[in-house]
Design an enzyme around this catalytic site. Sequence first.
Site, PDB file in Angstrom:
ATOM      1  N   ASP A  24      75.485 -32.687  52.352  1.00  9.15           N
ATOM      2  CA  ASP A  24      76.016 -33.570  53.534  1.00  9.15           C
ATOM      3  C   ASP A  24      76.754 -34.868  52.937  1.00  9.15           C
ATOM      4  O   ASP A  24      75.893 -35.291  51.996  1.00  9.15           O
ATOM      5  CB  ASP A  24      75.227 -33.523  54.726  1.00  9.15           C
ATOM      6  CG  ASP A  24      76.010 -33.621  55.923  1.00  9.15           C
ATOM      7  OD1 ASP A  24      77.058 -33.776  55.844  1.00  9.15           O
ATOM      8  OD2 ASP A  24      75.349 -34.320  56.733  1.00  9.15           O
TER       9      ASP A  24
ATOM     10  N   HIS B  74      85.408 -34.317  49.399  1.00 12.07           N
ATOM     11  CA  HIS B  74      84.981 -32.851  49.183  1.00 12.07           C
ATOM     12  C   HIS B  74      85.309 -32.596  47.727  1.00 12.07           C
ATOM     13  O   HIS B  74      84.627 -31.800  46.962  1.00 12.07           O
ATOM     14  CB  HIS B  74      85.926 -32.177  50.133  1.00 12.07           C
ATOM     15  CG  HIS B  74      85.473 -32.215  51.470  1.00 12.07           C
ATOM     16  ND1 HIS B  74      84.371 -32.227  52.185  1.00 12.07           N
ATOM     17  CD2 HIS B  74      86.145 -32.287  52.530  1.00 12.07           C
ATOM     18  CE1 HIS B  74      84.031 -32.345  53.432  1.00 12.07           C
ATOM     19  NE2 HIS B  74      85.329 -32.499  53.651  1.00 12.07           N
TER      20      HIS B  74
ATOM     21  N   LEU C  34      70.398 -17.651  36.585  1.00 15.11           N
ATOM     22  CA  LEU C  34      70.327 -18.407  37.812  1.00 15.11           C
ATOM     23  C   LEU C  34      71.398 -17.800  38.974  1.00 15.11           C
ATOM     24  O   LEU C  34      72.221 -16.926  38.521  1.00 15.11           O
ATOM     25  CB  LEU C  34      70.925 -19.823  37.585  1.00 15.11           C
ATOM     26  CG  LEU C  34      71.001 -20.563  38.898  1.00 15.11           C
ATOM     27  CD1 LEU C  34      69.728 -20.883  39.485  1.00 15.11           C
ATOM     28  CD2 LEU C  34      71.840 -21.884  38.609  1.00 15.11           C
TER      29      LEU C  34
HETATM   30  C1  IPE Z   1      75.908 -29.093  57.644  1.00 10.87           C
HETATM   31  O1  IPE Z   1      76.771 -30.228  57.444  1.00 10.87           O
HETATM   32  C2  IPE Z   1      76.845 -27.977  56.968  1.00 10.87           C
HETATM   33  C3  IPE Z   1      77.294 -28.226  55.734  1.00 10.87           C
HETATM   34  C4  IPE Z   1      76.790 -29.117  54.665  1.00 10.87           C
HETATM   35  C5  IPE Z   1      78.168 -27.131  55.333  1.00 10.87           C
HETATM   36  P1  IPE Z   1      77.474 -30.818  58.951  1.00 10.87           P
HETATM   37  O2  IPE Z   1      77.982 -31.979  58.442  1.00 10.87           O
HETATM   38  O3  IPE Z   1      78.619 -29.806  59.494  1.00 10.87           O
HETATM   39  O4  IPE Z   1      76.283 -31.116  59.821  1.00 10.87           O
HETATM   40  P2  IPE Z   1      75.986 -31.712  61.453  1.00 10.87           P
HETATM   41  O5  IPE Z   1      77.261 -31.377  62.018  1.00 10.87           O
HETATM   42  O6  IPE Z   1      76.291 -33.136  60.965  1.00 10.87           O
HETATM   43  O7  IPE Z   1      74.938 -31.286  61.700  1.00 10.87           O
HETATM   44  C1  IPE Z   2      79.592 -31.797  54.038  1.00 10.88           C
HETATM   45  O1  IPE Z   2      80.084 -33.439  54.107  1.00 10.88           O
HETATM   46  C2  IPE Z   2      80.736 -30.986  53.637  1.00 10.88           C
HETATM   47  C3  IPE Z   2      80.869 -30.018  54.584  1.00 10.88           C
HETATM   48  C4  IPE Z   2      80.301 -29.892  55.843  1.00 10.88           C
HETATM   49  C5  IPE Z   2      81.837 -29.174  54.420  1.00 10.88           C
HETATM   50  P1  IPE Z   2      80.619 -33.812  55.507  1.00 10.88           P
HETATM   51  O2  IPE Z   2      82.015 -33.469  55.387  1.00 10.88           O
HETATM   52  O3  IPE Z   2      79.748 -33.112  56.670  1.00 10.88           O
HETATM   53  O4  IPE Z   2      80.199 -35.260  55.389  1.00 10.88           O
HETATM   54  P2  IPE Z   2      79.977 -36.271  56.390  1.00 10.88           P
HETATM   55  O5  IPE Z   2      78.496 -35.613  56.937  1.00 10.88           O
HETATM   56  O6  IPE Z   2      81.033 -36.294  57.535  1.00 10.88           O
HETATM   57  O7  IPE Z   2      79.670 -37.603  55.606  1.00 10.88           O
HETATM   58 MG    MG Z   3      78.180 -33.752  57.622  1.00  8.24          MG
END
Ligand code: IPE
Ligand code: IPE
Ligand code: MG
Length: 249
Positions: free
Chosen positions: A25, A42, A136
């Site tokens: 995240d 990303h 792995l």
């Molecule tokens: C969780 O992250 C899902 C992934 C990393 C794929 P999110 O960014 O979607 O989670 P919330 O919405 O903050 O809980």
């Molecule tokens: C995690 O990073 C990737 C996915 C959920 C696909 P985020 O896109 O949720 O990044 P933040 O949480 O908005 O910083």
């Molecule tokens: Mg996120």
Amino acid sequence: MIFKSSTTAVPDVPAVPRHVAIIMDGNGRWATKRLLPRVAGHVKGVEAVRGVVEACVLRGVEYLTLFAFSSENWRRPAEEVSLLMRLFVTALEREVSKMHANDIRLKVVGDLSRFDPKLQDMIANAERKTAGNKRLTVSVCANYGGRWDIMQATSKMIANHPGVTEFTEEMLAPHLAMAYAPEPDLFIRTGGEERISNFLLWQLAYSELYFTDTYWPDFSADSLDAAIASYQARERRFGRTGEQVANKT
Ligand code: IPE
Ligand code: IPE
Ligand code: MG
């Protein structure tokens, strides 16, 4: 039996966790902080995946599970969703042969029926190609949700036992999407939030939880080592007393 719950016996805490599961995240915030579009985060996040896969191989981790796209992430703006899908395709195109050459098995876990049929084919081919690899196992959770997993496993379990009305955990576990892996020893969430966000709900019952403020694109081999060091300093009791664990009773 691999699907046996890891909480039923006092397991040896190995020096290195066998199974590490990560919520990757913070990509968006990493980019925003740099005045870049979220997509840049990303893209950088895919690079971080490469580094962590390599670090896991070198440290002898057997299973690495990565939350890449949750069943709730469809709620994001359409452009971000379609970009994430394109990145997934590109990553498969670029990385699968390299993974195969390094004896890495790839699994993609989740409700794949919602993906473009071409992407579904690529996933099936990648899994087939790497199926025999031993060093792995990398599981990418895509359109995954812990509740989805429990429900799909429940449906299969009921269909498998016609007329039965009482069920046990042991009857459910083989139908979970990750029945091929032991339950995670170490769970990591980057990006500062301290929640599970519908990741492996069943399997995390006794995992050690580790949260870090580091955004996923900045997560390095050193960050992984810090998480593993934290894991190694813990005592996993699985409901027992510390004394019982010390005496292995
Ligand atoms: C969780 O992250 C899902 C992934 C990393 C794929 P999110 O960014 O979607 O989670 P919330 O919405 O903050 O809980
Ligand atoms: C995690 O990073 C990737 C996915 C959920 C696909 P985020 O896109 O949720 O990044 P933040 O949480 O908005 O910083
Ligand atoms: Mg996120």
